[in-house]
Design a protein around this motif. Structure first.
Motif, PDB file in Angstrom:
ATOM      1  N   HIS A 193      33.096  45.451  55.369  1.00  0.00           N
ATOM      2  CA  HIS A 193      33.462  44.204  54.691  1.00  0.00           C
ATOM      3  C   HIS A 193      33.436  44.351  53.173  1.00  0.00           C
ATOM      4  CE1 HIS A 193      32.528  42.715  58.715  1.00  0.00           C
ATOM      5  NE2 HIS A 193      33.150  41.599  58.407  1.00  0.00           N
ATOM      6  N   ILE A 194      33.352  45.593  52.686  1.00  0.00           N
ATOM      7  CA  ILE A 194      33.191  45.798  51.249  1.00  0.00           C
ATOM      8  C   ILE A 194      34.362  45.227  50.445  1.00  0.00           C
ATOM      9  CG2 ILE A 194      34.241  48.109  51.235  1.00  0.00           C
ATOM     10  CD1 ILE A 194      32.141  48.920  49.163  1.00  0.00           C
ATOM     11  N   ASP A 195      35.559  45.248  51.010  1.00  0.00           N
ATOM     12  CA  ASP A 195      36.713  44.729  50.278  1.00  0.00           C
ATOM     13  C   ASP A 195      36.636  43.221  50.075  1.00  0.00           C
ATOM     14  OD1 ASP A 195      37.853  47.219  49.947  1.00  0.00           O
ATOM     15  OD2 ASP A 195      39.001  47.101  51.811  1.00  0.00           O
ATOM     16  N   GLU A 196      35.824  42.553  50.902  1.00  0.00           N
ATOM     17  CA  GLU A 196      35.655  41.113  50.770  1.00  0.00           C
ATOM     18  C   GLU A 196      34.558  40.762  49.769  1.00  0.00           C
ATOM     19  OE1 GLU A 196      34.851  39.680  54.672  1.00  0.00           O
ATOM     20  OE2 GLU A 196      36.383  40.955  55.594  1.00  0.00           O
ATOM     21  N   LEU A 197      33.816  41.761  49.326  1.00  0.00           N
ATOM     22  CA  LEU A 197      32.682  41.528  48.440  1.00  0.00           C
ATOM     23  C   LEU A 197      33.034  41.957  47.015  1.00  0.00           C
ATOM     24  CD1 LEU A 197      29.881  43.018  50.734  1.00  0.00           C
ATOM     25  CD2 LEU A 197      30.681  40.656  50.639  1.00  0.00           C
ATOM     26  N   ASP A 198      32.783  41.086  46.076  1.00  0.00           N
ATOM     27  CA  ASP A 198      33.090  41.367  44.676  1.00  0.00           C
ATOM     28  C   ASP A 198      31.918  42.110  44.047  1.00  0.00           C
ATOM     29  OD1 ASP A 198      34.243  41.429  42.198  1.00  0.00           O
ATOM     30  OD2 ASP A 198      33.698  39.363  41.683  1.00  0.00           O
ATOM     31  N   CYS A 199      31.716  43.366  44.480  1.00  0.00           N
ATOM     32  CA  CYS A 199      30.603  44.136  43.950  1.00  0.00           C
ATOM     33  C   CYS A 199      30.862  45.619  44.158  1.00  0.00           C
ATOM     34  CB  CYS A 199      29.285  43.737  44.628  1.00  0.00           C
ATOM     35  SG  CYS A 199      29.260  43.998  46.402  1.00  0.00           S
ATOM     36  N   ALA A 200      30.115  46.428  43.420  1.00  0.00           N
ATOM     37  CA  ALA A 200      30.154  47.882  43.593  1.00  0.00           C
ATOM     38  C   ALA A 200      28.964  48.277  44.450  1.00  0.00           C
ATOM     39  CB  ALA A 200      30.079  48.573  42.237  1.00  0.00           C
ATOM     40  N   ILE A 201      29.202  49.087  45.481  1.00  0.00           N
ATOM     41  CA  ILE A 201      28.139  49.461  46.401  1.00  0.00           C
ATOM     42  C   ILE A 201      27.938  50.971  46.408  1.00  0.00           C
ATOM     43  CG2 ILE A 201      27.397  49.485  48.818  1.00  0.00           C
ATOM     44  CD1 ILE A 201      28.708  46.856  49.248  1.00  0.00           C
ATOM     45  N   ASP A 202      26.700  51.388  46.160  1.00  0.00           N
ATOM     46  CA  ASP A 202      26.287  52.774  46.340  1.00  0.00           C
ATOM     47  C   ASP A 202      25.437  52.855  47.601  1.00  0.00           C
ATOM     48  OD1 ASP A 202      27.515  53.480  43.981  1.00  0.00           O
ATOM     49  OD2 ASP A 202      25.664  53.535  42.799  1.00  0.00           O
ATOM     50  N   VAL A 203      25.531  53.971  48.296  1.00  0.00           N
ATOM     51  CA  VAL A 203      24.778  54.164  49.533  1.00  0.00           C
ATOM     52  C   VAL A 203      24.004  55.475  49.451  1.00  0.00           C
ATOM     53  CG1 VAL A 203      24.903  54.336  52.051  1.00  0.00           C
ATOM     54  CG2 VAL A 203      26.577  52.933  50.817  1.00  0.00           C
ATOM     55  N   VAL A 204      22.731  55.419  49.790  1.00  0.00           N
ATOM     56  CA  VAL A 204      21.915  56.636  49.848  1.00  0.00           C
ATOM     57  C   VAL A 204      21.982  57.193  51.260  1.00  0.00           C
ATOM     58  CG1 VAL A 204      19.595  57.590  49.678  1.00  0.00           C
ATOM     59  CG2 VAL A 204      20.343  55.867  48.043  1.00  0.00           C
ATOM     60  N   VAL A 205      22.297  58.480  51.364  1.00  0.00           N
ATOM     61  CA  VAL A 205      22.319  59.153  52.669  1.00  0.00           C
ATOM     62  C   VAL A 205      21.412  60.371  52.610  1.00  0.00           C
ATOM     63  CG1 VAL A 205      24.645  58.371  53.245  1.00  0.00           C
ATOM     64  CG2 VAL A 205      24.334  60.556  52.074  1.00  0.00           C
ATOM     65  N   ARG A 206      20.965  60.804  53.791  1.00  0.00           N
ATOM     66  CA  ARG A 206      20.061  61.955  53.847  1.00  0.00           C
ATOM     67  C   ARG A 206      20.642  63.116  54.645  1.00  0.00           C
ATOM     68  NH1 ARG A 206      14.569  59.148  55.691  1.00  0.00           N
ATOM     69  NH2 ARG A 206      16.022  57.701  56.695  1.00  0.00           N
ATOM     70  N   SER A 207      21.917  63.015  55.023  1.00  0.00           N
ATOM     71  CA  SER A 207      22.538  64.107  55.773  1.00  0.00           C
ATOM     72  C   SER A 207      24.044  64.041  55.607  1.00  0.00           C
ATOM     73  CB  SER A 207      22.190  63.997  57.263  1.00  0.00           C
ATOM     74  OG  SER A 207      22.811  62.857  57.838  1.00  0.00           O
ATOM     75  N   GLU A 208      24.701  65.153  55.889  1.00  0.00           N
ATOM     76  CA  GLU A 208      26.162  65.177  55.841  1.00  0.00           C
ATOM     77  C   GLU A 208      26.758  64.272  56.906  1.00  0.00           C
ATOM     78  OE1 GLU A 208      27.720  69.111  55.999  1.00  0.00           O
ATOM     79  OE2 GLU A 208      26.700  69.774  54.170  1.00  0.00           O
ATOM     80  N   ALA A 209      26.114  64.193  58.063  1.00  0.00           N
ATOM     81  CA  ALA A 209      26.593  63.301  59.125  1.00  0.00           C
ATOM     82  C   ALA A 209      26.537  61.847  58.660  1.00  0.00           C
ATOM     83  CB  ALA A 209      25.757  63.482  60.388  1.00  0.00           C
ATOM     84  N   GLY A 210      25.466  61.493  57.955  1.00  0.00           N
ATOM     85  CA  GLY A 210      25.350  60.142  57.420  1.00  0.00           C
ATOM     86  C   GLY A 210      26.427  59.850  56.393  1.00  0.00           C
ATOM     87  N   ALA A 211      26.726  60.837  55.542  1.00  0.00           N
ATOM     88  CA  ALA A 211      27.777  60.655  54.535  1.00  0.00           C
ATOM     89  C   ALA A 211      29.127  60.428  55.193  1.00  0.00           C
ATOM     90  CB  ALA A 211      27.829  61.875  53.618  1.00  0.00           C
ATOM     91  N   ARG A 212      29.414  61.157  56.271  1.00  0.00           N
ATOM     92  CA  ARG A 212      30.691  60.990  56.974  1.00  0.00           C
ATOM     93  C   ARG A 212      30.794  59.593  57.581  1.00  0.00           C
ATOM     94  NH1 ARG A 212      29.625  66.400  58.507  1.00  0.00           N
ATOM     95  NH2 ARG A 212      28.765  65.724  60.517  1.00  0.00           N
TER      96      ARG A 212
END
Length: 278
Positions: free
Chosen positions: A19-38
């Motif tokens: 739903h990020i396109d509906e939100l007027d904000c910049a979002i960063d995400v912390v991941v701990r693995s390549e699988a999580g990043a994908r």
């Protein structure tokens, strides 16, 4: 608005990011693995993906903590505490922020290692936020379900086993729980982000339907919708001694944002059943 999401590769995190396109904000995400990043990039190409060291010391308007190790199986309490308490707490303490939206559970503290670790984090974040003169909302989510959840989720597990005509071993199922559809949880988090000034600085906010359903009635409802031949055995599993007879969301606090659940239980179950046919 700049938002950091912890645990964004999980079920709720991926639903929020779609739903990020509906939100007027910049979002960063912390991941701990390549699988999580994908998983994060599949949910949203717009989200920034970082490891823990990349965000240490940064400033954000909001931090949304979705980290959740449910501690199923033989996992030790110490491992659950490291995942649900130590990891997010250690990261949050390095950051500057206006508010933390800590997604927690409505389950009683002693119900499980998971609920105990989540309560420990709730209390810890209140102390951190007070020191930083920031807000903390402990968002206690009731039984979340919907398309995309795995078979550790009660509703998904029941649907899957019924459709496969597999036997289902249950507790007495005499207690009542509050079931909330995934899209409603996403909507609640969005409302809290953008109308956070309507909530007291250090608050517990519950998210659910507000309408408890007896677990046996839920099972019978799914039986009728699916038409299963599964053998269902009540009392095959021991009841949790910390189970409350009725657990339902108090929506008083979140009502200040204007949010209310949009999905009925029947509509949510139907959508979940349809999603599992493909």
């Amino acid at each position: 608005m700049k938002v950091l999401v912890l645990g964004g590769s999980g079920y709720l995190g991926r639903a929020l990011l779609t739903h990020i396109d509906e939100l007027d904000c910049a979002i960063d995400v912390v991941v701990r693995s390549e699988a999580g990043a994908r998983k994060v990039k599949t949910a949203s190409a717009r989200a920034g993906v970082f490891d823990t060291l990349d965000v240490t010391g940064r400033a954000y308007d909001h931090i949304i903590n979705l980290v959740a190790d449910c501690g199923r199986g033989d996992i030790l309490l110490s491992d659950v505490v490291r995942a649900n308490l130590i990891y997010p707490l250690a990261l949050v303490e390095t950051l500057a922020f206006g508010a933390v939206l800590n997604v927690s559970t409505a389950l009683p503290e002693l119900y499980s290692n998971y609920s105990l670790s989540k309560r420990m984090l709730e209390r810890s974040l209140v102390r951190v936020a007070a020191r930083k003169d920031a807000r903390v909302l402990n968002v206690q989510v009731h039984n979340m379900y919907g398309p995309g959840s795995d078979e550790t989720n009660l509703v998904t597990s029941l649907i899957s086993r019924m459709r496969g005509s597999k036997p289902i071993m249950l507790s007495s199922c005499t207690n009542s729980r509050d079931f909330v559809y995934i899209d409603d949880v996403v909507g609640a988090l969005s409302a809290l982000c953008f109308r956070i000034d309507r909530i007291a600085q250090l608050s517990t906010v519950q998210v659910g339907s507000g309408l408890p359903v007896r677990l046996r009635a839920l099972v019978e409802k799914l039986q009728a919708k699916i038409g299963t031949s599964s053998e269902i055995v009540y009392g095959a599993r021991r009841d949790n001694i910390h189970e409350m007879p009725v657990l339902a969301a108090d929506l008083t606090a979140i009502a200040a944002t204007g949010w209310k659940p949009a999905w009925s239980l029947d509509a949510g179950l139907d959508a979940t059943i349809r999603s599992l046919k493909t």
